[in-house]
Enzyme design. Sequence first.
Site, PDB file in Angstrom:
ATOM      1  N   ASP A  12       0.802  -1.227   0.000  1.00 19.31           N
ATOM      2  CA  ASP A  12       0.000   0.000   0.000  1.00 19.31           C
ATOM      3  C   ASP A  12       0.833   1.274   0.000  1.00 19.31           C
ATOM      4  O   ASP A  12       0.433   2.298   0.559  1.00 19.31           O
ATOM      5  CB  ASP A  12      -0.971   0.015   1.208  1.00 19.31           C
ATOM      6  CG  ASP A  12      -1.877  -1.203   1.195  1.00 19.31           C
ATOM      7  OD1 ASP A  12      -2.247  -1.646   0.106  1.00 19.31           O
ATOM      8  OD2 ASP A  12      -2.212  -1.698   2.291  1.00 19.31           O
ATOM      9  N   GLY A  39      -4.557  -4.194  -3.889  1.00 20.66           N
ATOM     10  CA  GLY A  39      -5.556  -3.161  -4.138  1.00 20.66           C
ATOM     11  C   GLY A  39      -4.789  -1.905  -4.501  1.00 20.66           C
ATOM     12  O   GLY A  39      -4.169  -1.298  -3.635  1.00 20.66           O
ATOM     13  N   HIS A  40      -4.753  -1.564  -5.773  1.00 25.24           N
ATOM     14  CA  HIS A  40      -3.964  -0.423  -6.247  1.00 25.24           C
ATOM     15  C   HIS A  40      -4.915   0.698  -6.660  1.00 25.24           C
ATOM     16  O   HIS A  40      -5.695   0.557  -7.592  1.00 25.24           O
ATOM     17  CB  HIS A  40      -3.079  -0.842  -7.434  1.00 25.24           C
ATOM     18  CG  HIS A  40      -2.020  -1.831  -7.043  1.00 25.24           C
ATOM     19  ND1 HIS A  40      -1.089  -2.329  -7.917  1.00 25.24           N
ATOM     20  CD2 HIS A  40      -1.748  -2.416  -5.849  1.00 25.24           C
ATOM     21  CE1 HIS A  40      -0.296  -3.172  -7.271  1.00 25.24           C
ATOM     22  NE2 HIS A  40      -0.679  -3.244  -6.020  1.00 25.24           N
ATOM     23  N   GLN A 221       1.930  -5.967  -3.354  1.00 27.46           N
ATOM     24  CA  GLN A 221       2.380  -6.106  -1.966  1.00 27.46           C
ATOM     25  C   GLN A 221       3.661  -5.274  -1.771  1.00 27.46           C
ATOM     26  O   GLN A 221       3.810  -4.274  -2.433  1.00 27.46           O
ATOM     27  CB  GLN A 221       2.612  -7.580  -1.577  1.00 27.46           C
ATOM     28  CG  GLN A 221       1.322  -8.397  -1.463  1.00 27.46           C
ATOM     29  CD  GLN A 221       0.716  -8.781  -2.797  1.00 27.46           C
ATOM     30  OE1 GLN A 221       1.361  -9.413  -3.608  1.00 27.46           O
ATOM     31  NE2 GLN A 221      -0.519  -8.411  -3.023  1.00 27.46           N
TER      32      GLN A 221
HETATM   33  P1  GDP Z   1      -0.871   0.453  -3.502  1.00 27.59           P
HETATM   34  O1  GDP Z   1      -1.478  -0.835  -3.079  1.00 27.59           O
HETATM   35  O2  GDP Z   1       0.602   0.508  -3.281  1.00 27.59           O
HETATM   36  O3  GDP Z   1      -1.237   0.847  -4.927  1.00 27.59           O
HETATM   37  O4  GDP Z   1      -1.501   1.571  -2.545  1.00 27.59           O
HETATM   38  P2  GDP Z   1      -3.044   1.703  -2.140  1.00 27.59           P
HETATM   39  O5  GDP Z   1      -3.807   2.191  -3.303  1.00 27.59           O
HETATM   40  O6  GDP Z   1      -3.526   0.476  -1.467  1.00 27.59           O
HETATM   41  O7  GDP Z   1      -2.956   2.786  -0.989  1.00 27.59           O
HETATM   42  C1  GDP Z   1      -2.407   4.048  -1.220  1.00 27.59           C
HETATM   43  C2  GDP Z   1      -3.475   5.109  -0.869  1.00 27.59           C
HETATM   44  O8  GDP Z   1      -2.858   6.370  -0.754  1.00 27.59           O
HETATM   45  C3  GDP Z   1      -4.525   5.284  -1.959  1.00 27.59           C
HETATM   46  O9  GDP Z   1      -5.739   5.633  -1.369  1.00 27.59           O
HETATM   47  C4  GDP Z   1      -3.998   6.445  -2.787  1.00 27.59           C
HETATM   48  O10 GDP Z   1      -5.029   7.169  -3.452  1.00 27.59           O
HETATM   49  C5  GDP Z   1      -3.370   7.288  -1.723  1.00 27.59           C
HETATM   50  N1  GDP Z   1      -2.196   8.076  -2.132  1.00 27.59           N
HETATM   51  C6  GDP Z   1      -1.178   7.728  -2.954  1.00 27.59           C
HETATM   52  N2  GDP Z   1      -0.229   8.686  -2.965  1.00 27.59           N
HETATM   53  C7  GDP Z   1      -0.659   9.654  -2.128  1.00 27.59           C
HETATM   54  C8  GDP Z   1      -0.106  10.899  -1.679  1.00 27.59           C
HETATM   55  O11 GDP Z   1       0.988  11.285  -2.043  1.00 27.59           O
HETATM   56  N3  GDP Z   1      -0.828  11.599  -0.767  1.00 27.59           N
HETATM   57  C9  GDP Z   1      -2.053  11.183  -0.307  1.00 27.59           C
HETATM   58  N4  GDP Z   1      -2.697  11.951   0.563  1.00 27.59           N
HETATM   59  N5  GDP Z   1      -2.602  10.029  -0.707  1.00 27.59           N
HETATM   60  C10 GDP Z   1      -1.907   9.268  -1.597  1.00 27.59           C
HETATM   61  P1  IMO Z   2      -0.955  -4.106  -2.326  1.00 27.77           P
HETATM   62  O1  IMO Z   2      -0.512  -4.612  -3.670  1.00 27.77           O
HETATM   63  C1  IMO Z   2      -0.986  -4.618   2.000  1.00 27.77           C
HETATM   64  C2  IMO Z   2      -0.997  -8.722   3.513  1.00 27.77           C
HETATM   65  C3  IMO Z   2      -2.231  -9.222   4.227  1.00 27.77           C
HETATM   66  C4  IMO Z   2      -1.605 -10.229   5.174  1.00 27.77           C
HETATM   67  C5  IMO Z   2      -0.498 -10.846   4.339  1.00 27.77           C
HETATM   68  C6  IMO Z   2      -0.875 -12.137   3.651  1.00 27.77           C
HETATM   69  O2  IMO Z   2      -2.251  -3.369  -2.359  1.00 27.77           O
HETATM   70  O3  IMO Z   2       0.138  -3.343  -1.660  1.00 27.77           O
HETATM   71  P2  IMO Z   2      -2.415 -12.774   1.586  1.00 27.77           P
HETATM   72  O4  IMO Z   2      -3.852 -12.466   1.307  1.00 27.77           O
HETATM   73  O5  IMO Z   2      -1.470 -12.278   0.551  1.00 27.77           O
HETATM   74  O6  IMO Z   2      -2.180 -14.219   1.892  1.00 27.77           O
HETATM   75  O7  IMO Z   2      -2.093 -11.979   2.947  1.00 27.77           O
HETATM   76  O8  IMO Z   2      -0.161  -9.857   3.355  1.00 27.77           O
HETATM   77  N1  IMO Z   2      -1.241  -8.181   2.155  1.00 27.77           N
HETATM   78  C7  IMO Z   2      -1.190  -6.887   1.851  1.00 27.77           C
HETATM   79  N2  IMO Z   2      -1.006  -5.810   2.634  1.00 27.77           N
HETATM   80  N3  IMO Z   2      -1.115  -4.469   0.673  1.00 27.77           N
HETATM   81  C8  IMO Z   2      -1.273  -5.539  -0.139  1.00 27.77           C
HETATM   82  O9  IMO Z   2      -1.268  -5.456  -1.479  1.00 27.77           O
HETATM   83  C9  IMO Z   2      -1.367  -6.821   0.456  1.00 27.77           C
HETATM   84  N4  IMO Z   2      -1.552  -8.072  -0.027  1.00 27.77           N
HETATM   85  C10 IMO Z   2      -1.461  -8.892   1.022  1.00 27.77           C
HETATM   86  O10 IMO Z   2      -2.894  -8.191   4.906  1.00 27.77           O
HETATM   87  O11 IMO Z   2      -1.003  -9.554   6.253  1.00 27.77           O
HETATM   88 MG    MG Z   3      -2.963  -1.557  -1.805  1.00 21.63          MG
END
Ligand code: GDP
Ligand code: IMO
Ligand code: MG
Length: 420
Positions: A12, A39-40, A221
């Site tokens: 994340d 979840g991107h 991840q």
């Molecule tokens: P990912 O899994 O690495 O793609 O990240 P996620 O989408 O799960 O979580 C990142 C969250 O931070 C999302 O809600 C993005 O919209 C938000 N985000 C990304 N970059 C920034 C930033 O620079 N500032 C803020 N406030 N939010 C951001």
């Molecule tokens: P993105 O791509 C954050 C975590 C789960 C759990 C562990 C194992 O959005 O960064 P799994 O379902 O893979 O067997 O879970 O890894 N986990 C993540 N945490 N971002 C993710 O993906 C994750 N995918 C799995 O919460 O601790």
């Molecule tokens: Mg994510």
Amino acid sequence: MIDVILGLQWGDEGKGKIVDYFAKDYDMIARFQGGPNAGHTLYVGNEKVVLHQIPSGIFHDHKENLIGSGVVLDPITLIKECEAVKKLGVDYRKNLYISERTHLILPTHRALDKASEINKGIEKIGSTLKGIGPAYMDKTGRNGLRVGDLLNKSFTTQYIKLRLKHQRMLDSFNFTEDISDWEEEFFEALEFIRSFKIVNGEYFINEKLSQGKKILAEGAQGSMLDVDFGTFPFVTSSSTISAGVCTGLGVAPQKIKEVIGITKAYCTRVGSGPFPTELTDETGDFLRNAGNEFGSTTGRPRRCGWIDGVALQFACMINGVTQIVMTKADILDGLEQLKVCTKYKIDDQETNWVPFQMLKSKPEAIYETLEGWNTDITKIDDYNNMPAAMKTYINYLNKFLGVPVKYISNGPGREQLVKA
Ligand code: GDP
Ligand code: IMO
Ligand code: MG
């Protein structure tokens, strides 16, 4: 030539946003591992989209997007994602490809994930319950079904055989939940997958490389969730690091050029497992609320803490990171002081190594304190205009990590990215 964007923490980090930003410079975006546990998040205009398996280049019309061999694919989730991107005007049939070697996540994998977690009790991994672990176990256990198998007449027979095996395992867990609805949806979704562009991912990508095309590999991840080098057993089941690009896409290591590592300006983790810089106080609550730190896939509150320099140094080492993008710098806007973990203390000894068993070693984080900038940076688009304290923070990390922070993200918006 292939560049990689991957997470340096526990996921994340903002990979979706950054891949979407850089996608314009590439011909193809490829996912090499993970599956619907990812979840991107990205923004298309004011619309927020969360992609799980579709590469984050999908909103760039002329790019090709590949779900690579190292991914584990849930057909049911894929339909939902395709519908979501279609609503935003994307003709996914035009530029989305799936490798025939990609393994399938079956409904019984999801059930096994749940059964296994229930069975572990308080020792549970905190998985996303998407069936990731069981699907990868069937891959390495040489039982899994692949997307290419869908085109064989024997698919249903293979499915029934594997399903029987899974049923015996579910029985041993005393798992009695009815999954017939999932199975019905699954079989409908398989028809959908059959109609896709199913390719030999390895030849597909290597031919592009020999034509001089530019490819961006999108990690899911984060490095600390890597099955080999993360905080085992609280990890995911795939190779999330740069080496996973070679095994997940079938490309040689010499083809990889830039390894772009993403870190938040602080740190989060969702699910169980050690987290040395976790803050369970009001600063932790502040980061969670200001950063809207709730899982993009599961909605769970994310655990929050200071940036962990020790884990970041380790991640830079194992990935060969060549440049860093720091996201969510704006979330630190309201803080007077910032902390960077520079060492761990384990059994009264200081160390800058990530220990073998982080949970058992219980590392205590040792911090360097820096001044906060206490200014709204969300509208600044030139690094020269960034507050001095922010530049000090960046310079400190550059020196500490030995890898430059090249970009700073100061908001979730597509254009909120400042070149350092
Ligand atoms: P990912 O899994 O690495 O793609 O990240 P996620 O989408 O799960 O979580 C990142 C969250 O931070 C999302 O809600 C993005 O919209 C938000 N985000 C990304 N970059 C920034 C930033 O620079 N500032 C803020 N406030 N939010 C951001
Ligand atoms: P993105 O791509 C954050 C975590 C789960 C759990 C562990 C194992 O959005 O960064 P799994 O379902 O893979 O067997 O879970 O890894 N986990 C993540 N945490 N971002 C993710 O993906 C994750 N995918 C799995 O919460 O601790
Ligand atoms: Mg994510």
